[in-house]
Design a protein around this motif. Sequence first.
Motif, PDB file in Angstrom:
ATOM      1  N   LYS A 137       0.832  -1.205   0.000  1.00  0.00           N
ATOM      2  CA  LYS A 137       0.000   0.000   0.000  1.00  0.00           C
ATOM      3  C   LYS A 137       0.867   1.256   0.000  1.00  0.00           C
ATOM      4  CE  LYS A 137      -3.818  -2.354   0.180  1.00  0.00           C
ATOM      5  NZ  LYS A 137      -4.694  -2.454  -1.018  1.00  0.00           N
ATOM      6  N   LEU A 138       1.961   1.229   0.755  1.00  0.00           N
ATOM      7  CA  LEU A 138       2.856   2.381   0.771  1.00  0.00           C
ATOM      8  C   LEU A 138       3.559   2.552  -0.573  1.00  0.00           C
ATOM      9  CD1 LEU A 138       4.552   2.064   4.288  1.00  0.00           C
ATOM     10  CD2 LEU A 138       2.683   3.583   3.627  1.00  0.00           C
ATOM     11  N   GLN A 139       3.923   1.438  -1.183  1.00  0.00           N
ATOM     12  CA  GLN A 139       4.687   1.500  -2.432  1.00  0.00           C
ATOM     13  C   GLN A 139       3.811   1.879  -3.623  1.00  0.00           C
ATOM     14  OE1 GLN A 139       8.319   0.067  -2.662  1.00  0.00           O
ATOM     15  NE2 GLN A 139       8.169   1.616  -4.249  1.00  0.00           N
ATOM     16  N   PHE A 140       2.614   1.290  -3.686  1.00  0.00           N
ATOM     17  CA  PHE A 140       1.792   1.435  -4.890  1.00  0.00           C
ATOM     18  C   PHE A 140       0.496   2.208  -4.667  1.00  0.00           C
ATOM     19  CE2 PHE A 140       4.130  -2.641  -5.281  1.00  0.00           C
ATOM     20  CZ  PHE A 140       4.974  -2.270  -6.316  1.00  0.00           C
ATOM     21  N   GLY A 141       0.179   2.534  -3.423  1.00  0.00           N
ATOM     22  CA  GLY A 141      -0.982   3.365  -3.163  1.00  0.00           C
ATOM     23  C   GLY A 141      -2.148   2.615  -2.537  1.00  0.00           C
ATOM     24  N   PHE A 142      -3.010   3.381  -1.872  1.00  0.00           N
ATOM     25  CA  PHE A 142      -4.232   2.859  -1.259  1.00  0.00           C
ATOM     26  C   PHE A 142      -5.398   3.030  -2.227  1.00  0.00           C
ATOM     27  CE2 PHE A 142      -1.484   3.742   2.286  1.00  0.00           C
ATOM     28  CZ  PHE A 142      -1.811   2.814   3.256  1.00  0.00           C
ATOM     29  N   SER A 143      -6.323   2.093  -2.177  1.00  0.00           N
ATOM     30  CA  SER A 143      -7.536   2.224  -2.984  1.00  0.00           C
ATOM     31  C   SER A 143      -8.447   3.321  -2.451  1.00  0.00           C
ATOM     32  CB  SER A 143      -8.296   0.895  -3.018  1.00  0.00           C
ATOM     33  OG  SER A 143      -7.534  -0.099  -3.665  1.00  0.00           O
ATOM     34  N   ARG A 195      -7.079   6.934  -6.485  1.00  0.00           N
ATOM     35  CA  ARG A 195      -6.149   6.137  -5.689  1.00  0.00           C
ATOM     36  C   ARG A 195      -5.199   7.055  -4.923  1.00  0.00           C
ATOM     37  NH1 ARG A 195      -5.344   0.824  -5.793  1.00  0.00           N
ATOM     38  NH2 ARG A 195      -3.397  -0.032  -4.998  1.00  0.00           N
ATOM     39  N   THR A 196      -4.916   6.721  -3.673  1.00  0.00           N
ATOM     40  CA  THR A 196      -4.108   7.574  -2.808  1.00  0.00           C
ATOM     41  C   THR A 196      -2.665   7.098  -2.786  1.00  0.00           C
ATOM     42  OG1 THR A 196      -6.012   8.074  -1.404  1.00  0.00           O
ATOM     43  CG2 THR A 196      -3.834   8.479  -0.480  1.00  0.00           C
ATOM     44  N   LEU A 197      -1.769   7.908  -3.314  1.00  0.00           N
ATOM     45  CA  LEU A 197      -0.339   7.615  -3.301  1.00  0.00           C
ATOM     46  C   LEU A 197       0.339   8.443  -2.217  1.00  0.00           C
ATOM     47  CD1 LEU A 197       0.504   7.614  -7.128  1.00  0.00           C
ATOM     48  CD2 LEU A 197       0.504   5.634  -5.613  1.00  0.00           C
ATOM     49  N   LEU A 198       1.070   7.777  -1.323  1.00  0.00           N
ATOM     50  CA  LEU A 198       1.832   8.504  -0.316  1.00  0.00           C
ATOM     51  C   LEU A 198       3.210   8.898  -0.836  1.00  0.00           C
ATOM     52  CD1 LEU A 198      -0.462   7.442   1.534  1.00  0.00           C
ATOM     53  CD2 LEU A 198       1.245   7.236   3.338  1.00  0.00           C
ATOM     54  N   PHE A 199       3.716   8.131  -1.799  1.00  0.00           N
ATOM     55  CA  PHE A 199       4.997   8.454  -2.423  1.00  0.00           C
ATOM     56  C   PHE A 199       4.790   8.456  -3.934  1.00  0.00           C
ATOM     57  CE2 PHE A 199       5.922   6.379   1.600  1.00  0.00           C
ATOM     58  CZ  PHE A 199       6.802   7.276   2.189  1.00  0.00           C
TER      59      PHE A 199
END
Length: 341
Positions: free
Chosen positions: A55-61, A69-73
């Motif tokens: 989830k951190l690498q590719f994002g949260f739905s 889609r939620t990307l932290l990085f």
Amino acid sequence: MKMDVRDSEEDRERELLLFYKQQHEWACPLHCTLVGDVAIGEGVMRYFMTTIISKLQFGFSLDLGGMGRTLLFEGEPDHLVPAASETLIESNLFRVAGRMLAHSFLHDGPHVTGLSPAVIHVLFNGDPEMATVVTEDCPDLHIRSIIKLLENEELTPEQKDTVSDLSMSWDLPAVTETNRRWLHNKLVLHAVVGRNMRQIKQLRKGLKDVMLWPLLTSRPDVVPLLFPKMAEMEFTPQMLLEKITWPVEDSDDEDFDLDSTCRITGFLRMFIERGTLAQLLTFWVGWEMLPPELRVEISGGTFPTSSTCFQTLKLPAYFKIYMDFEKALVAAIKRTGFGLV
């Protein structure tokens, strides 16, 4: 830690975020439960850690910032920087991300790969002015294109206005013939570090919450283990094959069938050389990290399964042609994501 596999992906993500928003004794033994699944043991913990880092690498739905889609990085591999989202900052999600990163590290789990060296430098209290930044570290392609205009030998009046508008919006002077190189460096630095200082501070707090900070500051050589480069985490089919302990004939095993064993192990070799290694490894051991040893067993079952606690892949012996074997193994991987732990 608990997750109901019958819930939607968004609901499972909410459970994970809720868990990491709360303060826990992070160094304590971790007990993970998959509600609605018979899986037990260490493999479940591996599944949780793989899910978290994925989830951190590719994002949260979850749509937390109004962008789908939620990307932290975000950014290119080995140039990832924290997302410049006020919603994520106000929600303290980068502190949550720091806790997730450190918690996975404590349990020998996977890592987020490809973070920008400049961000890592500042994260560990390095002087921002001394950070080595490159234009590839800027994830916003529009801003990057404006900054790259300063690399041209000559600027048109329109280009000068475009660059000056950006620089003055960041409290920097307008472009002139004498300050172009200096302004280029300042713009890149602000795009990569200046705009992300709050996110970096939250990440640092998350690492401190899990009590990993003393180790990281006293042992700088550990930092690359926590934040590896993308290339360092890649593995080849040959690397995976070298880890496998293949089934051998046992004089006490009357059911051992040499022909079936050779045929099925040959199919597996072919699958590894052709297939998606990361998904196979997750099914096999619970995450995308190569363990010291992998085991293969030939079983009398109907479908391929695995015992992730013992890092053992169990393959039925009845397959006669490769296409049937491949179809069954792909279906098993897609159906469960990981084996029977």
